[in-house]
Design a protein around this motif. Structure first.
Motif: not given
Lengths: 164, 82, 368
Positions: A13-15, A17-19, A21-22, A24-25, A28-30, C151, C155, C166, C246
């Protein structure tokens, strides 16, 4: 030990979610935020640079003006100096010329006097010669008539001529 | 008698030893971090204008030292459960 | 972080301070309830609090636990199996069996196992070995546990926060931040100017900024969530080794994938050294390659877990000394530690980001 054994479910789930999040952000954000920050910074830098340029230009302009003024002042001084020089030169030239002219006149006059004197002397000489001849004529004539008289005459004549 | 004692020693849980190990690691880490902190403070006092840079590198160095102590703690955890 | 408005931080710390003071009291009351029921086991309580769980325990009400059951997703031999965790009836001792299809599952100390056909003398459907470890097969457990739930929450919060930030840039016509972006922008610039550029380099840092920023805010927010001790937060996600594993693995993968020739040369054939030394150093450097991300993993895990353990231990002082009069000291110390923890969680997020950037920078270094 449970505490230091990674759980497969959490890793999964972390992998995930993180991917997500990476992604999307990142999209659309960074990206917009960093772009905005960069744009702003470059525009600020540009503005600063422009201000610097303007200041530089202003400085140049002032320096230029000052230089022109200085040049004009130097030129004026030069002109005045030149004029003064010309004036002095003119005066001295005139003086010189006058002197030359005067000298010429004087020498001419002297020449003329000399010439006159010469001619007068020549005249005198010729007159004296003719006079002497006349005297001699007369003497000769008197001689011929009266001896004493002749002598006396000559003496008189001679006395007369010494006066000249 | 001695056999009983040996048995007793053998059945003693490894928890106590693990705790001693963790404590020793904490001593080492403490000394290391203290030295870094002291040196960083001294450097900051000497050159206050470098404070930001010194702080950053001090934190990173402390993190490295701390990692060593934490390794020991994790090893103690593993030893305890072994 | 000198650029962040000092007043904001002061208000934030003060606010969190009161939250902690209040919540410590709550925690205390709840624990006093349980002491009547059974002998209070501090180690078990702490381990339970810092571990993961299949249901989200909110509080005990008149001796009954009030909790939210979370979905359980199992990858079994017969494919995916899902059910809600309340089918276990809050049992953690392996005494309740859930039957799905023709498979039987039981929950034993937070882990789901294939259950035995018959119960043993303790009423457990579990066979234990001599060290009290179950011998039953474990199921591949992809459940939405308390940590996973936390988590997802983080998120959602991060996405809402940063998309709002943004948008505020897009709205303004001169790229000026407003609202939340005003608070976030100094941190982003800090990460860029103090972390990414000095470590990775002026020319290559751009590509790594999204990763560094995401990992920083992800860790930081989850650390903060871990510090808040009531319902939707309170899980120990960033103090869970699976989570840090992770993130460290991602850093390791990126470092290894982007590494230039120079990086490998420094590992296997250290330049500028005599040949015997090179041969001696190669295995050390090779191990070092793995030790770096492992250190990253353990640092975050141990720091955050230690913070939780200290707070819980201080509260447990009341039960160790068996007097309520120690509670003021407990609470004051807890508050003190919590304030330090606020600092620590930010520093840990910073260090993780910083070291990730450092490793990327090492991997990208060209020969000079």
């Amino acid at each position: 030990m449970d505490l230091v054994t990674p759980d497969i479910g959490l890793i999964f789930w972390t992998t995930l979610s993180f991917l997500i999040l990476l992604f999307i952000l990142g999209k659309f954000a960074w990206k917009p935020i960093l772009n905005s920050v960069n744009d702003r910074e470059t525009s600020i830098l540009k503005a600063l640079k422009e201000a610097e340029n303007a200041r530089e230009e202003m400085k140049n302009l002032t320096a230029n003006n000052e230089r022109i003024l200085k040049d004009a002042r130097i030129e004026r001084e030069a002109m005045i100096k030149e004029a003064r020089d010309i004036k002095v030169k003119m005066i001295s030239d005139a003086k010189e010329e006058a002197k030359i002219t005067a000298d010429a006149i004087i020498s001419q006059a002297q020449e003329a006097i000399k010439n006159e004197k010469k001619s007068a002397m020549a005249d005198l000489k010729s007159q004296m010669a003719s006079l002497s001849i006349e005297i001699a004529e007369k003497v000769v004539k008197e001689e011929l008539s009266n001896k004493d008289k002749q002598l006396k005459l000559v003496e008189d004549m001679l006395n007369d001529s010494t006066l000249n | 008698m001695s056999l009983a004692l040996l048995q007793e020693v053998a059945t003693v849980s490894y928890g106590a030893f693990a705790a001693i190990g963790a404590g020793l690691a904490a001593i080492g880490g403490g000394i290391g971090i203290g030295k870094i902190g002291g040196a960083a403070m001294e450097a900051m006092a000497r050159q206050p204008e470098m404070q930001g840079k010194l702080q950053g590198s001090a934190i990173v160095l402390i993190a490295f030292i701390e990692a060593v102590a934490l390794f020991a703690v994790v090893v103690s955890f593993l030893a305890m459960s072994a | 972080m000198g650029t962040i408005n000092y007043n904001h931080i002061k208000k934030l710390i003060l606010g969190l301070f009161f939250v902690f003071a209040f919540s410590s009291l709550i925690a205390q009351e709840h624990q006093e309830e349980t002491i009547k029921v059974e002998e209070f086991n501090i180690t078990e309580m702490i381990m339970h609090h810092i571990g993961d769980s299949h249901n989200f325990h909110i509080l005990d009400w008149n001796g009954h636990p009030l909790s939210i059951s979370l979905p359980i997703i199992l990858w079994t031999d017969n494919g995916l199996v899902t059910f809600m965790s309340n089918e276990f009836h809050h049992d953690e001792k392996g005494t309740v069996v859930v039957e799905k299809g023709n498979q039987r599952f039981t929950l034993f100390h937070g882990k789901i196992y294939y259950a035995n056909d018959t119960k043993n003398s303790n009423g457990e459907y579990i066979t234990l070995d001599y060290e009290n470890h179950p011998k039953n097969l474990k199921v591949i457990d992809l459940s939405i546990t308390k940590n996973v739930f936390s988590m997802f929450l983080s998120i959602i919060v991060l996405i809402i926060l940063f998309l709002a930030a943004a948008r505020s840039y897009k709205k303004s016509n001169n790229n000026m931040p407003s609202g939340i972006a005003k608070f976030i922008e100094p941190i982003i610039i800090f990460i860029r100017d103090e972390v990414a550029i000095p470590n990775i380099g002026e020319h290559k840092y751009r590509k790594y900024m999204p990763f560094l920023l995401t990992i920083f805010f992800f860790i930081w927010l989850n650390n903060i969530f871990g510090l808040i001790p009531f319902f939707p937060f309170s899980s120990n996600l960033s103090g869970n080794i699976g989570f840090t594993f992770t993130l460290a693995l991602l850093t390791f993968i990126i470092t290894t994938v982007v590494a230039k020739k120079n990086y490998w040369k420094h590992i296997f054939w250290m330049p500028g050294l005599p040949v015997p030394m090179k041969i001696f150093l190669a295995p050390i450097e090779f191990i070092g390659m793995f030790v770096k991300p492992i250190a990253l993993m353990i640092r975050l895990f141990a720091n955050i877990t230690a913070g939780h353990v200290i707070v819980l231990s201080l509260i447990s002082l009341i039960f160790i000394l068996k007097t309520v009069w120690i509670s003021p000291a407990s609470v004051i110390f807890t508050v003190f530690i919590s304030v330090i923890e606020i600092l620590v969680v930010a520093i840990q997020a910073y260090i993780f980001t910083m070291l990730s950037a450092l490793y990327f920078g090492q991997a990208l270094e060209e020969e000079h």
